[in-house]
Design an enzyme around this catalytic site. Structure first.
Site: not given
Ligand code: ZN
Length: 421
Positions: A169, A104
């Protein structure tokens, strides 16, 4: 240290062009946090083509949210698939090494600030440009091609290699959290985040908060009849600057203590009022506060709340009109392994041999999935990967091709030596 025959064979088998082209294709996927499913499916096909055993599954986000250690989340994922993805290659019965990387990325922002297409994966002057180039699709694909090189070389594997491609994340760590709970664990982990090929075995944490400051509206011409939420906020802001100063005044940690400001407290958004000539009846501010090494998220929340409550107690208006504090978004604990841990030494040796430069061992003020792998996965972990973190989240994000290739070579050596050791 001289390279063994197997190491030489695996390094020679690295498919550099394949690595670069696969990386550029992944960069063209607009896998902004919350919209990663297409990129995950595509990457799962690449893993299958390399002969890895693939686990691609739908993450039950609502179920995970109930878990006491849920790492937080900012984006709305309703109506879209959240996918976990792990590729593995099981060789012998020996140790298991995990490569972890998130696919991501944060939004690209205003295209006018870029001199390259943020989704074009353009190659110029030895750099590849695009959102996610350095943070961190480069490291993820370098790790995949390191595994492919070892496979292609026909080198026998003493243990197992796993590659975790994770989502979410940037807003907390949902993907790594889900991956660990599904049972994909190892004996050690390398996170392929951009470190300029230095080693980062310690990350501070970061917590995101939202606070509502109440006021009382009145016509501006009789403003003394009202209570300005903006003026109340100014006092709060000063108290928070003081809290930040206090929290950074005596940092003795061997790595974090070297930084100018190891644990920043920063206000990122302030919104108040609804009319120019009305006294603002409400102000909402959002920000993040760093979590020190060895400190729990709960301790930081309590100290932050205590600071605001103390201030409110002394203020006649806020005493009767309480501040509303909530902990929204990412909740990153800190995480670390000792700076002289065997995994740090092994990776340091590999970086030195491949790049000819002894890497620095650093602590970083940002949160990452490191703390999840260490605290929940119960395995030693560190960050080492290609690209300069300074250009992450910025326009013209890029990674040097030479570093991408070096990273893959470092991962090859680290994998073979870790599994043999
Ligand atoms: Zn990163």
């Amino acid at each position: 240290m001289a390279l063994s025959e197997f190491e030489q064979r695996a390094l020679a088998a690295l498919d550099e062009n394949g690595l670069i082209e696969t990386f550029r294709t992944l960069l063209r996927h607009r896998s902004i946090t919350g919209h990663e499913a297409g990129a995950q499916r595509w990457l799962s096909e690449q893993m299958r083509a390399l002969g890895l055993e693939v686990d691609l599954w739908e993450i039950d986000v609502e179920e995970l949210r109930k878990h006491p250690a849920f790492p937080g989340m900012e984006v709305d994922r309703s109506g879209r698939a959240a996918l976990g993805l792990v590729g593995s290659w099981q060789g012998g019965e020996g140790k298991r090494l995990v490569f972890n990387g998130h696919l991501d990325v944060v939004p690209e922002g205003d295209h006018a600030n870029w001199s390259h297409d943020p989704w074009g994966a353009e190659l110029e002057d030895g750099n590849i440009y695009g959102r996610g180039a350095c943070d961190m699709k480069g490291g993820l694909i370098a790790a995949l091609y390191a595994i492919k090189a070892i496979k292609d070389a026909g080198v026998p594997l003493a243990g197992s290699l796993l590659i975790q491609s994770v989502i979410g994340e940037e807003d907390g760590g949902l993907g790594t959290f889900a991956t660990l709970l599904r049972g994909h664990r190892g004996d050690a982990a390398i996170i392929c985040e951009p470190t300029g090929l230095d080693l980062v075995p310690a990350n501070a944490g970061a917590l995101t908060f939202t606070v509502r400051v109440p006021g009382k509206s009145a016509h501006a011409c009789v403003r003394l009849e009202g209570v300005s939420a903006v003026e109340k906020y100014l006092d709060i802001h000063r108290a928070l600057i003081e809290l930040e100063r206090e929290r950074n005044s005596n940092v003795t940690h061997p790595l974090l203590g070297k930084l100018n400001l190891p644990y920043p407290l920063s206000i990122g958004r302030v919104q108040a009022g609804n009319w120019s000539s009305s006294v603002p009846e409400e102000l909402i501010f959002e920000g993040r506060i760093g979590v020190a090494m060895g400190e729990s998220a709960q301790q930081v929340r309590e100290q932050f709340e205590r600071t605001l409550h103390t201030l409110a107690e002394a203020d006649p208006w806020l005493k009767d009109h309480p501040l509303e504090i909530s902990w929204t978004g990412g909740q990153f604990e800190s995480g670390e392994i000792p700076h002289d841990h065997p995994l740090v030494q092994l990776c340091g040796q590999c970086v030195q041999e491949i790049s000819g430069r002894a890497p620095e061992v650093k602590g970083e003020p940002y949160g990452s999935d490191l703390r999840l792998l260490i605290n929940i996965g119960n395995m030693p972990a560190l960050l080492v990967g290609p690209g300069d973190v300074v250009c992450a989240h910025m326009p013209d994000e890029r990674v040097p091709v030479s570093e991408l290739i070096q990273a893959a070579r470092i991962y090859i050596l680290a994998a073979l030596r870790y599994l043999q050791g």
